[in-house]
Design a protein around this motif. Structure first.
Motif, mmCIF file in Angstrom:
data_model
loop_
_atom_site.group_PDB
_atom_site.id
_atom_site.type_symbol
_atom_site.label_atom_id
_atom_site.label_comp_id
_atom_site.label_asym_id
_atom_site.label_seq_id
_atom_site.Cartn_x
_atom_site.Cartn_y
_atom_site.Cartn_z
ATOM 1 N N GLY A 43 15.265 52.426 104.374
ATOM 2 C CA GLY A 43 15.452 50.932 105.199
ATOM 3 C C GLY A 43 14.034 50.768 105.722
ATOM 4 N N VAL A 44 12.314 51.929 105.947
ATOM 5 C CA VAL A 44 11.697 51.189 106.476
ATOM 6 C C VAL A 44 10.025 51.078 105.927
ATOM 7 N N LEU A 45 9.363 49.590 105.997
ATOM 8 C CA LEU A 45 8.578 50.053 105.753
ATOM 9 C C LEU A 45 7.669 50.988 105.905
ATOM 10 N N ILE A 46 6.486 51.522 105.334
ATOM 11 C CA ILE A 46 5.509 52.451 106.032
ATOM 12 C C ILE A 46 4.172 52.041 105.029
ATOM 13 N N GLU A 47 3.033 52.143 106.587
ATOM 14 C CA GLU A 47 1.661 52.169 105.870
ATOM 15 C C GLU A 47 1.063 53.281 105.929
ATOM 16 N N LEU A 48 0.530 53.458 105.469
ATOM 17 C CA LEU A 48 -0.458 53.923 105.633
ATOM 18 C C LEU A 48 -2.024 53.799 105.449
ATOM 19 N N CYS A 49 -2.775 54.370 106.701
ATOM 20 C CA CYS A 49 -4.309 53.896 107.022
ATOM 21 C C CYS A 49 -5.249 54.628 107.198
ATOM 22 N N GLU A 50 -6.263 54.387 106.947
ATOM 23 C CA GLU A 50 -8.068 55.513 107.177
ATOM 24 C C GLU A 50 -8.403 54.357 108.006
ATOM 25 N N ASP A 51 -9.100 55.173 108.184
ATOM 26 C CA ASP A 51 -10.548 54.079 109.007
ATOM 27 C C ASP A 51 -11.441 54.177 107.873
ATOM 28 N N GLN A 52 -11.958 52.977 107.338
ATOM 29 C CA GLN A 52 -13.355 52.556 106.585
ATOM 30 C C GLN A 52 -14.137 52.746 106.754
ATOM 31 N N GLY A 53 -15.161 53.240 105.682
ATOM 32 C CA GLY A 53 -16.144 54.737 106.454
ATOM 33 C C GLY A 53 -17.072 53.680 106.574
ATOM 34 N N VAL A 72 -3.923 58.812 108.654
ATOM 35 C CA VAL A 72 -4.285 59.740 107.404
ATOM 36 C C VAL A 72 -5.325 60.230 107.570
ATOM 37 N N ASP A 73 -5.936 61.489 106.871
ATOM 38 C CA ASP A 73 -7.853 61.436 106.744
ATOM 39 C C ASP A 73 -8.550 60.935 105.693
ATOM 40 N N ASP A 74 -7.064 61.580 105.043
ATOM 41 C CA ASP A 74 -7.974 60.782 103.500
ATOM 42 C C ASP A 74 -6.529 60.473 102.416
ATOM 43 N N LEU A 75 -6.670 58.784 102.481
ATOM 44 C CA LEU A 75 -5.969 57.760 101.524
ATOM 45 C C LEU A 75 -5.905 58.218 100.229
ATOM 46 N N ASP A 79 -7.877 45.442 111.409
ATOM 47 C CA ASP A 79 -8.466 47.055 111.978
ATOM 48 C C ASP A 79 -9.438 47.709 111.694
ATOM 49 N N ASN A 80 -10.124 47.013 111.053
ATOM 50 C CA ASN A 80 -10.954 48.336 109.898
ATOM 51 C C ASN A 80 -10.575 49.301 109.346
ATOM 52 N N LYS A 81 -9.618 49.381 108.237
ATOM 53 C CA LYS A 81 -8.682 50.034 107.705
ATOM 54 C C LYS A 81 -8.495 49.886 106.481
ATOM 55 N N SER A 82 -7.898 51.191 105.594
ATOM 56 C CA SER A 82 -8.204 50.786 104.300
ATOM 57 C C SER A 82 -6.276 51.121 104.011
ATOM 58 N N ILE A 83 -5.549 50.649 103.545
ATOM 59 C CA ILE A 83 -3.965 51.297 103.728
ATOM 60 C C ILE A 83 -3.489 50.471 102.556
ATOM 61 N N VAL A 84 -2.464 51.215 102.512
ATOM 62 C CA VAL A 84 -1.283 51.429 101.803
ATOM 63 C C VAL A 84 -0.054 51.860 102.063
ATOM 64 N N PHE A 85 0.992 50.851 100.861
ATOM 65 C CA PHE A 85 2.212 50.573 101.670
ATOM 66 C C PHE A 85 3.299 51.880 101.047
ATOM 67 N N LEU A 86 4.100 51.866 101.590
ATOM 68 C CA LEU A 86 5.435 52.692 100.801
ATOM 69 C C LEU A 86 6.732 51.773 100.432
ATOM 70 N N HIS A 87 7.651 51.794 99.654
ATOM 71 C CA HIS A 87 8.577 50.603 99.810
ATOM 72 C C HIS A 87 9.515 51.299 100.875
#
Length: 134
Positions: A124-134, A83-86, A110-118
């Protein structure tokens, strides 16, 4: 807004053996290996077209990956979307009823900021959202 599949995370019991398997599969070496001490995980990344494969090995039994592997067999652990804007996506998805596994982004591999969705809210799928750290 979700832009693309960033990577697919695969939990493995033997990171060294799995790395050799994927080196043979892709006819390529991993482009990055990294340990995230706070999460108790060692990661190995392979490029795969526009996406990546992330192998995840536990560095301790009480880590999220260690606990996962004690209950589940090896295999796909999560799908990560870029994502562009976490912060904006976190806010949007919370308003839509998705459950975030943390209140704020964490530093991931891998130099990412992340959050997971339950996974309960994602069929049943663990989803991670990530953006590049600035």
């Amino acid at each position: 807004m979700i832009k693309k599949i960033e990577h697919i995370g695969i939990a493995v019991n033997d990171l060294e053996a799995a790395t050799k398997t994927y080196e043979t599969l892709f006819k390529a070496s991993p482009y990055k290996m990294e340990t995230v001490e706070r999460e108790g995980v060692k990661t190995v990344f392979f490029e795969c077209g526009e996406s990546k494969i992330e192998l995840l090995g536990a560095t301790r039994d009480d880590s999220p990956i260690g606990k996962y592997l004690s209950k589940q067999r090896e295999g796909i652990h999560h799908i990560a979307f870029f994502v562009d804007d976490l912060a904006s996506e976190m806010s949007r998805l919370q308003k839509e009823g998705f459950q975030l596994l943390s209140e704020s982004p964490k530093r991931g591999a891998d130099n990412k900021s992340i959050v997971f969705l339950h996974p309960k809210g994602n069929h049943g799928v663990l989803i991670e959202l990530c953006e590049d750290q600035g």
